[in-house]
Design an enzyme around this catalytic site. Structure first.
Site, PDB file in Angstrom:
ATOM      1  N   THR A  49       7.962  -0.463  -4.545  1.00  0.00           N
ATOM      2  CA  THR A  49       9.170  -0.256  -5.344  1.00  0.00           C
ATOM      3  C   THR A  49      10.269   0.378  -4.503  1.00  0.00           C
ATOM      4  OG1 THR A  49       7.914  -0.049  -7.384  1.00  0.00           O
ATOM      5  CG2 THR A  49      10.111   0.924  -7.363  1.00  0.00           C
TER       6      THR A  49
ATOM      7  N   GLU B 209      -0.393   5.895  -7.148  1.00  0.00           N
ATOM      8  CA  GLU B 209      -1.533   6.547  -6.513  1.00  0.00           C
ATOM      9  C   GLU B 209      -1.731   7.954  -7.066  1.00  0.00           C
ATOM     10  OE1 GLU B 209      -2.105   5.169  -2.122  1.00  0.00           O
ATOM     11  OE2 GLU B 209       0.008   5.632  -2.389  1.00  0.00           O
TER      12      GLU B 209
ATOM     13  N   LYS C 164      11.329   6.056  -7.155  1.00  0.00           N
ATOM     14  CA  LYS C 164      10.401   6.165  -6.031  1.00  0.00           C
ATOM     15  C   LYS C 164       9.011   5.698  -6.444  1.00  0.00           C
ATOM     16  CE  LYS C 164      10.201  11.200  -6.163  1.00  0.00           C
ATOM     17  NZ  LYS C 164       9.635  12.368  -5.455  1.00  0.00           N
ATOM     18  N   GLY C 165       8.152   5.634  -5.472  1.00  0.00           N
ATOM     19  CA  GLY C 165       6.850   5.005  -5.692  1.00  0.00           C
ATOM     20  C   GLY C 165       5.948   5.787  -6.631  1.00  0.00           C
TER      21      GLY C 165
ATOM     22  N   SER D 194       0.873  -1.169   0.000  1.00  0.00           N
ATOM     23  CA  SER D 194       0.000   0.000   0.000  1.00  0.00           C
ATOM     24  C   SER D 194       0.908   1.216   0.000  1.00  0.00           C
ATOM     25  CB  SER D 194      -0.883  -0.006   1.250  1.00  0.00           C
ATOM     26  OG  SER D 194      -0.079  -0.035   2.413  1.00  0.00           O
TER      27      SER D 194
END
Lengths: 783, 783
Positions: free
Chosen positions: A549, A741, A737-738, A544
Site C-alpha cells: 500500500t 502484519e 501506511k502499511g 512482503s
C-alpha cells in the site's frame, strides 16, 4: 488534493476479486493447464541428515507414463546453488541431505498419479549422519558443519556485512550497540533478565506451494505462487544463465502466503525438470510438503532491561537465537530485522543487541508475517509487564512513559516515529476496559463479530479474569525497496494499472485500483489492476513487509499523476483553455465549467480507432547506512489488549476478548484494513495458545494438516475487533501506511500478561497450553 | 546517430522466434488449454440467403458431452450487432442468413468430437429466398435489400462521410475528383477505356481462425488469432458493455494472416458461448470454414485514360465495383483505399474516381495484403502497357515519364512521394533484362533460390518468350494510426519491449528487438519483445497496412530513446561527470573514456535487489482532411518484372523469372525484408495464373483445401528474387519504411504484360489460365 473530497479512497469498496473468489473462478497456479504439461512429484528425505548413496530409478522409470526421474546428476548446465541471501541451496542435493523433507529426486510423468506411483518405486540409499536439530547443538564445538563455505548471493547489501569468519554453523550474526549498556544497568534501580522461547510454526496458507515451468528456446516461463516474482526471476536468471528479459514469472491468484511464499521455492525444480523432459512441468505439492518447505524460526530470546524506579528504561540488552534450519533462505534478513527491532518501540539510550540465525538439520525457516517481530515482541513485551509488576507500576503507564513519541528517533539518523503510539495504546487499553476486565461491555471496536458466544461454555468453577496489554512496532516496507508501476488510460476513460505486487488475499489489487481511481478521477469499477507478470508488469521488489500500500501505492499514485498530467496536456490541446485550471472528476476533464468525458478528448486527439495515455511511476527507498537494515520507510505499529479467563484447576485458558489496534495512517479501504488486522490477530492466537511444530530430533511429528492445529472461528473470542488509527500521517498515498502484519505482534504477550495478571504466574514459553499453565500454577503454588 | 555505426539494424539477425517455430514449440491459440475449457463447433448455413425457421436442438442437446446449443435467441444482454465499419453483423443471425457458410448455431461440448456429433443432430429450418450473388444483381432495382439500415460503428472517421442515402445494397461509395477529366480526355491524343476483373480469393493462412474466451466476474479474456487485438477489444467492449480495461485480448503466435485476421471474427461467438456455459470456450474452425469467413473482394475495374502522344497522362477515370459480400467487415475501407490508389503512382492532373463496395449474398470480403491495390494495379498497369503499345512507346519509358518523382505530391497537401520510384523501376527492368528476355542471365537479385529448375520440364514445342513490367504503390501505414510502446531496461541491462503488434510470421518482433537494441546500445539477444496482450501491452491500432516497422517502430524507438535518456540521467547521478557527453554501447554507458555496464549503474542506483527503467513512446499519424483516407504515413512502392514463356498451342504459361522490387528505405533486417517481399510475390502468382474461388450462385465450389489451389514451391520461377531499394529515405526508424504488401501488387500485371508482349493477346480477367489464354489466342487469330 483536499482529503475531505476523496471519493474512492477511504471507502470500503468491494474487492476487485471478490466475485472471482466467491464463485470459485479465481485462477490459481494449480488451475493452469498447458498443452503437453507433465506432472512432477518429489521424493523427500525421511532423515534430517544423511549422505546420499545410490539412487536406483530403474523401476520408477519403467512405470507407465513416467517421463523422467530427475536427480542432482541430471541437472547440468546451470549454477549449482541458489538462495536469496546465500547461494547455499541446491536444486537437488548431489551428496548430502540436510533436513527431513528435503527434495532428493523428482519423478516426472504424464499424470500426477503416475508420478506418485513412480515415486513409490524409487530406491534411494541414505547413510544417516549425526544431525544437529537445535541451535545449541549446532553451536557445539564438535557439531557437524552444515555449510563449509557460504557465498552471499549479492542480492542484499545488508547481508554483505556478515562477519568475515562466522562461528561454526552461524548463518548470520547481527550486532548493534548504542550508548553503554553496562553503565545503563549500573545506573538502573532495577535490572531484570529473562529468557523466552517459541517453537517453529507453519504458515499454513490454504494453497500449498505450486510452480509450473515452460522452457522454450526464447526463454523460460514460470507460473508461481510467489510473493516475490522479480526476485524469483533474478534467481532463475542467475541459476540458468539467462538474461532477466528472457525469464517470465507469472503470478495468478494466490491462496495465502504469510511470508511462506517469499523468494524462490519450487521454481528451480520445475524449470530443471522442464528442461530435461522438454515439456511444461507442473510441481504441485501437498500441504504437508509445504510445511516441510519453510517454517517460522523457532527462537530463544534473552532480554535484560535496566529501569529507574520511575519506570524510565535506561538500558536493554537482547540476545536472540534463531533456528534457521538447513538452508539460509531469507533467515539472515530475519536475524537482522528481529535484532533491529528487539528493544521494542521505546526510548532507550543504551542498547546492545546480538541476533544470530543458526543452521540446524531442521526444515528451513524464513519470512513469516512480522519477520521476527512476533518472536521478539513475545519476549520484550512480557518483560515490560514483569518490570511493571516489580516496580508496582501500571503496565500501561510504564509503556506510555517510554513509548517513542511522534517525531522521536528510534535509531539516530533513521526515519523518526511517524505515528502516535501513545494515542494508539490509550485507545487500545480503553477498548479492553483497562485496567479491569470489562467483559466486553466497554468495547467500542468496529467489529461485526461482537455477539457474545460464551453463554454455553461457562465453566463449572469460578475463573480468574484479567486483561493484558502489549505494544509493538516494526520498520515497515522492507530494505532497499523499489516499486514501479505503469498506469494506462484507455480511449473510453477506463484504466489499467500494471504493477508487480502479488495478490494473496490481502487486497493489494483492490487498494491499487482505489488509489488509481482517486488520483485519476475515474470510477473505481473502471480500473483494472493486472496481476504480476515479470515480462509485462514493471519491477517490484516483492509483496512482503506490509509494503504494497505504501511503496507500490506511491508508485501507482506517481504513475497515475503522470498519466493525469499527460491527459490534461492533451485536453488543453483539444479543448483550448487554461491547462493550469483544469482538473479531473468522474471520468471527465473539468475545463471552463464544462465536464468533458475522457472518451471525447481521446476521440478528438487520437481519432476514433483509439490510443492511450501511459504514465509510469517509481518509488525508491532512501539510503541510510546507520544500521544494517537500511532506512525505514514507515513504522508499522500495533497494539493489542486481551481479556482472559483462567481455570486455575485445569489450566484452561479462555480468550474472552481481544482488541487489536493498527495505525494505518489513513485507511484506503477501511474494511480491508480491518480484515487484514483481524486476520493477523486471529493468526496470532494459534502460536499463543496451542500451535507449533513438534520437533523430535529433526522430525516434524505434526506436519500433516490433520495433526497441525491452527485457530478456527471457534477460537475467536466473543469480543474481537480492530481499532484503526487514522491520523493521515503515513508516508503512503493520501497519508496511508502499511498494515497487515502488526496484528500478530502483540497477541501472545497480551494474553501472557493477562494470564499473569489473573494468576500471578508468568509463562515464558509459547504456546501457553493448559498443561504449561497448570504446571506453572502448581509450581507457583508450591514455591 | 551516424548510420555507418549501426550494429544491429541492417543485419539479418536471426528471427527471435526462429527456434520456437522450427522446433514446433511456438504456442498458437489452438495450443491453449484451460481448466474446464469446452469446445464449440459451428452450424453454418448451406444456403446463401434464407429465412431461419425453427431450430430443433433437442437431439443435439441430448448428445453425450454437449453443454449447450447456442442460437441467436440464447444470446442476450449484449448489443445485437457489431462490425468495424458498420454495426451490421450479428453474433448469430436471429432471422435471416445472408451467405452460404454463415454461422447459425453453435454446439458447445466437453470435446470437439462431441460438439461435432451434436452438430450433426441439429435440425435447422431454412426457407430459401432470392439471393444476389454478383454486384450487378445486387444493384438491380428489384434486388432484395440485404441491410435495411446501416449504422456506422463510429470507429473510423473516413467511414462517417458515407453518402447519406446509399443506393440499394451499396455498402460504401468513395468518390474523388481533381481537375477536369472531361477536359483532360478532350485534350488527349489517345483515350483508352478497358475493364478488368478478378474473382474472390482466399487468404489461405496455414492456421485457420481460432478464438478461446474466458468470461469471469472481473472481465473477459480472449485468446485470438487476430491482427487487431485492440480493435477486437473495442468491439467486444461495446458488444458486451464492458470497459476497455476489463477486456483482455491476448495474441500468441499466429500462423499467417494476410489481412484475413483483421478485426473481429470468431471472438464474439467465443465470448457469447463462454457466457452461456460459464466455462472457457474454444472455437477452432477448419481451413474450409476460414475460407467461408472472409475473402478478398472480387472486383471489376473500369479504367479510362487520356494521354498525349508523347506519353504524358492527362486524365484518368476509374470506376471500381467491389463485391463486399453479406456483411461490411472492413470492405468500406477497402473501397476507399482502392479508390484512393486507383490511378496508380503517376502524375495525373485530372482524376475522377468512383469506388463502390456492394453487398451481395457472398462470403464477406475484407482486408487482403494490399487492401485493394492488387485489384486496381491489375487494371491500371495492364492498361499502361496497352497505352504504350498504342503509342508505340516502350512501356518502361511511358512509366518513367509519368511516375511521381521523390518529393512530388500524389494528392495536393498529402505527404509527398518519399522514395525514388524511377530508380526502382529502372533497376527492376534491368534485372529482368528489359526489354528482351534474358533467361535469367542478367539477374542480379539477392535470391537464394536462383538455381534453374526448368531443365526437366522443357516443352516440346518452341514457346514465345517475353518480359513484362508493372509499377504500383499504396499509401502505407493505415489511416488515423496510433502505436504506443513501452521499453523496460532491467537490472542486468537486458530489455523488454511491450508492444501490441501481432507476430504472424512477418517478423515484427524481430524488427522491434533490433530497433530497441540499436537505440539502447544493447546486444540483440538481450532484448525480448512481448506478444500483444491488451491488458499489459500498450495500444496499437493493428498489424496491417505494412505499418508495424514504421509506426510501431517509431513508437519503440521513441520509448527506447526515453529509456536511454533516463538511464543516462541515472548514470550521471551515479558516476558523476558530464551527462551530455555520455552515450551507450554494448550494454554499457560510455563516460569519461570508461565503459560502465548498465548492471553496475543499476546496482548503485537501485541497490542490489534491482529496479528498472521504463520509457514509453507513441506514434500518432498526422491529420489530413484532403481525402477520406487521411494523411499518408509513407508510400509503399513496389515494382515487378516477369519473364514468361507461352505455349501458343496449348495456352500453357510458364513463369520463367520474376523480379520484385521493394523500396524499404532502409532494411532493418535485409533477409526478413526479402522474405516478406518474395513471399508476397509468390502469393501473387496464384491469383495471376490459376487461383480463385469458383462461385456458383453464392456457393463456393472449391473452398476446401483439397480443391483450392495456391502456389507451391513448384510454381516458383527458376529465377526469382527481390531487389531492396535502400536510400534511407523512409520516415520510419533509421530511414526505414514498411514492406510486405507491395510484392503482391505487380505480379499479375507484369505477367499479363509479358504475355501480351509475347503473344499480342491481352487478358483482362484473372486468373490467366491456359484455357483463357488459349481461347484469347484463338479469338485473336480469328480476329
Amino acid at each position: 488534493m483536499v482529503l475531505d473530497t476523496l471519493k474512492v479512497v477511504g471507502t470500503s469498496a468491494r474487492r476487485v476479486d471478490a466475485m472471482e473468489k466467491v464463485t470459485g473462478r479465481a485462477q490459481y497456479v494449480t488451475d493452469l493447464r498447458l498443452a503437453g504439461m507433465a506432472h512432477a512429484r518429489i521424493w523427500r528425505s525421511p532423515l534430517p541428515h544423511a549422505r546420499i548413496g545410490r539412487i536406483d530409478a530403474a523401476a520408477a522409470r519403467a512405470c507407465p507414463g513416467v517421463l523422467a526421474v530427475v536427480t542432482a546428476a541430471d541437472i547440468t548446465g546451470c549454477e549449482p546453488l541458489y538462495g536469496p541471501a546465500y547461494r547455499d541451496t541446491p536444486i537437488l542435493p548431489p551428496d548430502r541431505v540436510r533436513y527431513a523433507g528435503e527434495p532428493v529426486a523428482v519423478v516426472v510423468a504424464e499424470t500426477e498419479a503416475q508420478a506418485e506411483a513412480g515415486l513409490r518405486l524409487l530406491e534411494v540409499e541414505l547413510h544417516e549422519i549425526t544431525a544437529v536439530t537445535t541451535p545449541d547443538a549446532a553451536l557445539a564445538p564438535d557439531a557437524p558443519v552444515l555449510h563449509e563455505a557460504l557465498r552471499p548471493s549479492g542480492h542484499f547489501r545488508d547481508l554483505m556485512s556478515l562477519h568475515p569468519v562466522p562461528e561454526r554453523n552461524v548463518c548470520q550474526q547481527y550486532e548493534y550497540e548504542r550508548g553503554d549498556v553496562a553503565r545503563g544497568f549500573a545506573e538502573a534501580d532495577l535490572v531484570v533478565e529473562d529468557t523466552f522461547t517459541l517453537p517453529a510454526i507453519f504458515h499454513y496458507a490454504m494453497e500449498p506451494h505450486c510452480a509450473v515451468a515452460r522452457v522454450a528456446p526464447e526463454g523460460i516461463t514460470v507460473w508461481a505462487s510467489t510473493q516475490h516474482p522479480f526476485p524469483v526471476r533474478k534467481e532463475l536468471a542467475e541459476l540458468f544463465r539467462v538474461p532477466l528479459s528472457h525469464i517470465q514469472v507469472i503470478v495468478p491468484a494466490i491462496g495465502g502466503a504469510y511470508g511462506g511464499k517469499c523468494y524462490t521455492k519450487l521454481e528451480p525444480i520445475a524449470v530443471a525438470c522442464a528442461r530435461i523432459v522438454r515439456r511444461p512441468v507442473r510441481v504441485a505439492i501437498t500441504l504437508e510438503e509445504s510445511a516441510k518447505t519453510i517454517t517460522r524460526h523457532a527462537a530463544r530470546c534473552r532480554v535484560k532491561t535496566g529501569v529507574r524506579r520511575d519506570g524510565t528504561i535506561l538500558a536493554r540488552e537482547c540476545d536472540l537465537l534463531l533456528d534457521t534450519g538447513a538452508y539460509a533462505d531469507i533467515g539472515p534478513r530475519v536475524a537482522n530485522k528481529s535484532g533491529f527491532r528487539a528493544p521494542g518501540p521505546y526510548r532507550i539510550p543504551n542498547v546492545k543487541i546480538t541476533s544470530r540465525a543458526v543452521f540446524t538439520n531442521n526444515v528451513p525457516a524464513g519470512a513469516y508475517r512480522g519477520y521476527g517481530t512476533p518472536q521478539i515482541t513475545w519476549a520484550s513485551e512480557c518483560q515490560m509487564d514483569m518490570i511493571a509488576e516489580r516496580l508496582g507500576m501500571d503496565p500501561l503507564d510504564l509503556r506510555l512513559k517510554n513509548l517513542l513519541k511522534r517525531g522521536e528517533e528510534y535509531v539516530p539518523g533513521d526515519t523518526p516515529m511517524d505515528g502516535d503510539m501513545l494515542e494508539g495504546l490509550r485507545r487500545t487499553a480503553q477498548a479492553i476496559g483497562w485496567p479491569t476486565p470489562s467483559g466486553g461491555s466497554q468495547f467500542t471496536v468496529r467489529s461485526s463479530r461482537s455477539e457474545p458466544r460464551t453463554a454455553n461454555r461457562e465453566p463449572r468453577t469460578p475463573r480468574r479474569r484479567a486483561v493484558g496489554l502489549a505494544a509493538a512496532f516494526k520498520d515497515g516496507g522492507g530494505t532497499h525497496s523499489v516499486s514501479t508501476a505503469i498506469v494506462r488510460i484507455h480511449a473510453d476513460g477506463s484504466v489499467t494499472v500494471l504493477m508487480g505486487s502479488s495478490e494473496h488475499g490481502q487486497g493489494a489489487r483492490t487498494v491499487m485500483a482505489q488509489i488509481a481511481a482517486e488520483t485519476l478521477g475515474v470510477p473505481y469499477d473502471r480500473v483494472l489492476v493486472a496481476a504480476p507478470d515479470t515480462s509485462l508488469t514493471p519491477f517490484d521488489h516483492g509483496t512482503s513487509a506490509s509494503r504494497s500500500t505504501t511503496l507500490m501505492g506511491l508508485a501507482v499514485q506517481a504513475a497515475a499523476r503522470e498519466a493525469k498530467d499527460q491527459l490534461l496536456n492533451v485536453a488543453a490541446g483539444v479543448l483550448g483553455g487554461d491547462r493550469g485550471r483544469m482538473d479531473v472528476r468522474d471520468g471527465a476533464v473539468l475545463a471552463d465549467g464544462r465536464a468533458v468525458p475522457f472518451a471525447e478528448i481521446f476521440a478528438q486527439h487520437f481519432g476514433l480507432p483509439g490510443g492511450e495515455i501511459i504514465g509510469s511511476g517509481a518509488y525508491r527507498s532512501a539510503q541510510f547506512a546507520g544500521t544494517l537494515t537500511g532506512s525505514t520507510t514507515f513504522w508499522e505499529t500495533g497494539m493489542g489488549a486481551a481479556e482472559v479467563a483462567v481455570d486455575e484447576e485445569t489450566g484452561a485458558i479462555e480468550l474472552l476478548g481481544y482488541v487489536s489496534m493498527a495505525d494505518v495512517g489513513r485507511a484506503i479501504n477501511p474494511r480491508e484494513c480491518e480484515a487484514q488486522d483481524e486476520g493477523a490477530a486471529m493468526q496470532g492466537i494459534g502460536p499463543a495458545l496451542f500451535e507449533g511444530f513438534v520437533n523430535q530430533d529433526g522430525h516434524l511429528l505434526n506436519a500433516s494438516p490433520a495433526e497441525y492445529r491452527i485457530p478456527t472461528f471457534e477460537h475467536l473470542p466473543a469480543h474481537f475487533g480492530t481499532i484503526l488509527l487514522e491520523n493521515g500521517d503515513g508516508p503512503g498515498p493520501f497519508g496511508s501506511k502499511g498494515v497487515g502484519e502488526s496484528g500478530t505482534f502483540c497477541v501472545a504477550a497480551a494474553i501472557g500478561n493477562a494470564i499473569a495478571r489473573a494468576t500471578g504466574v508468568r509463562l515464558t514459553d509459547q504456546p501457553m497450553t493448559p498443561e504449561r499453565l497448570w504446571r506453572a500454577l502448581k509450581a507457583g503454588a508450591g514455591g
